[in-house]
Motif scaffolding. Structure first.
Motif, PDB file in Angstrom:
ATOM      1  N   LYS A 107       0.804   3.430  -3.037  1.00 44.68           N
ATOM      2  CA  LYS A 107      -0.164   3.648  -3.512  1.00 44.68           C
ATOM      3  C   LYS A 107      -0.038   5.364  -3.835  1.00 44.68           C
ATOM      4  O   LYS A 107       0.275   5.741  -3.070  1.00 44.68           O
ATOM      5  CB  LYS A 107      -1.589   3.255  -3.104  1.00 44.68           C
ATOM      6  N   LEU A 146      -2.054   1.537  -9.435  1.00 45.07           N
ATOM      7  CA  LEU A 146      -0.773   2.111  -9.597  1.00 45.07           C
ATOM      8  C   LEU A 146      -0.984   3.112 -11.420  1.00 45.07           C
ATOM      9  O   LEU A 146       0.441   3.981 -11.613  1.00 45.07           O
ATOM     10  CB  LEU A 146       0.379   1.275  -9.212  1.00 45.07           C
ATOM     11  N   PRO A 175       1.118  -1.384  -0.208  1.00 48.96           N
ATOM     12  CA  PRO A 175      -0.018  -0.245  -0.146  1.00 48.96           C
ATOM     13  C   PRO A 175       1.234   1.496   0.040  1.00 48.96           C
ATOM     14  O   PRO A 175       0.185   2.475  -0.670  1.00 48.96           O
ATOM     15  CB  PRO A 175      -0.897   0.118   0.903  1.00 48.96           C
TER      16      PRO A 175
END
Length: 275
Positions: free
Chosen positions: A134, A155, A131
């Motif tokens: 991100k 992404l 994460p």
């Protein structure tokens, strides 16, 4: 010559083994004739500095023959204009399973990699699903397999694409991507390991290379790399298989020295090299 000898010779010529031998006669017996891209650094270069050039030198020494190159850009028509026209006899690096060539046994397994700064909040990321990626700008070669995983993990919206098809004599998308990463213009880079690994080792000591071994779902991120020969040249393929087997330690040493990340046959962990 007696008629029965002629008959036996004719029958033998029809047997599969004899056909293979006839096909193998297309392979030069005086040189190791290699089909290669003259500007595919760090794999092959016309100056013969790439790791594929060094593997060719290793095999040629084992065969006690010189290396002779047919140079052609690694793009559409490469196999047809080199191996297909019988101008050369082997392509040193070819992914397993390609229909245009007959593959030898593989001599390395490598993977796409995530390249990151050695220091910073992303330095211990090992998967595109992390994460922390991100909202980050991730560089990728347009159309390459990791794009599917990047899209799956959200992404792609901020991704920076670098061109796949370029004249590599004057442009290198991989080198451009790594320079942009070092300059802070992108946050991470995704590159094929045998390209990214050597470039990082040679020119970008502030970066680290992480093989993508934990991506869920298709497509796979690792590939078995073979040598490519003409279809039907089974005798030559067997000879190369024997050369690969007997010189695997030397091939591994060349790849490790270059900075190529090597994986086990299943692409699940780093290859353990025998000393």
């Amino acid at each position: 010559m007696p008629a029965w000898v002629k008959a036996l010779a004719f029958i033998a010529a029809l047997l599969p083994g004899a056909a293979g031998a006839q096909m193998a006669e297309l392979v030069s017996q005086s040189a190791l004739r290699v089909c290669a891209d003259p500007a595919n650094d760090p794999m092959s270069t016309e100056a013969e500095t790439g790791f594929e050039n060094k593997i060719a030198d290793l095999l040629a020494a084992a065969l006690e023959r010189p290396v002779e190159y047919t140079w052609f850009p690694m793009a559409t028509g490469f196999v047809r204009r080199t191996l297909g026209e019988k101008r050369c006899d082997v392509i040193i690096g070819f992914a397993q399973g390609h229909e245009l060539v007959q593959n030898t046994n593989h001599y390395m397994v490598s993977a796409y990699t995530l390249i990151l700064p050695q220091a910073g909040d992303l330095s211990d990321v090992v998967t595109l699903a992390d994460p922390r990626l991100k909202g980050k700008v991730v560089g990728i070669i347009a159309g390459s397999p990791p794009g599917t995983h990047m899209a799956r993990n959200g992404l792609m919206a901020k991704a920076r694409a670098y061109p796949l098809f370029v004249d590599r004599r004057v442009q290198s998308p991989a080198q451009d991507m790594l320079r942009d990463l070092e300059a802070g213009e992108i946050d991470a880079a995704v590159l094929w390991g045998p390209i990214g690994g050597p470039l990082v080792k040679r020119e970008h000591p502030s970066l680290k290379v992480v093989p993508l071994m934990q991506e869920a779902g298709a497509p796979k991120m690792f590939y078995r790399i073979t040598m490519g020969v003409r279809l039907g040249e089974d005798q030559w393929k067997r000879q190369l298989n024997s050369l690969i087997r007997r010189n695997q330690a030397g091939i591994d040493a060349i790849l490790v020295e270059a900075g190529v990340p090597l994986l086990n046959d299943m692409g699940t962990e780093a290859k353990v090299l025998l000393q």
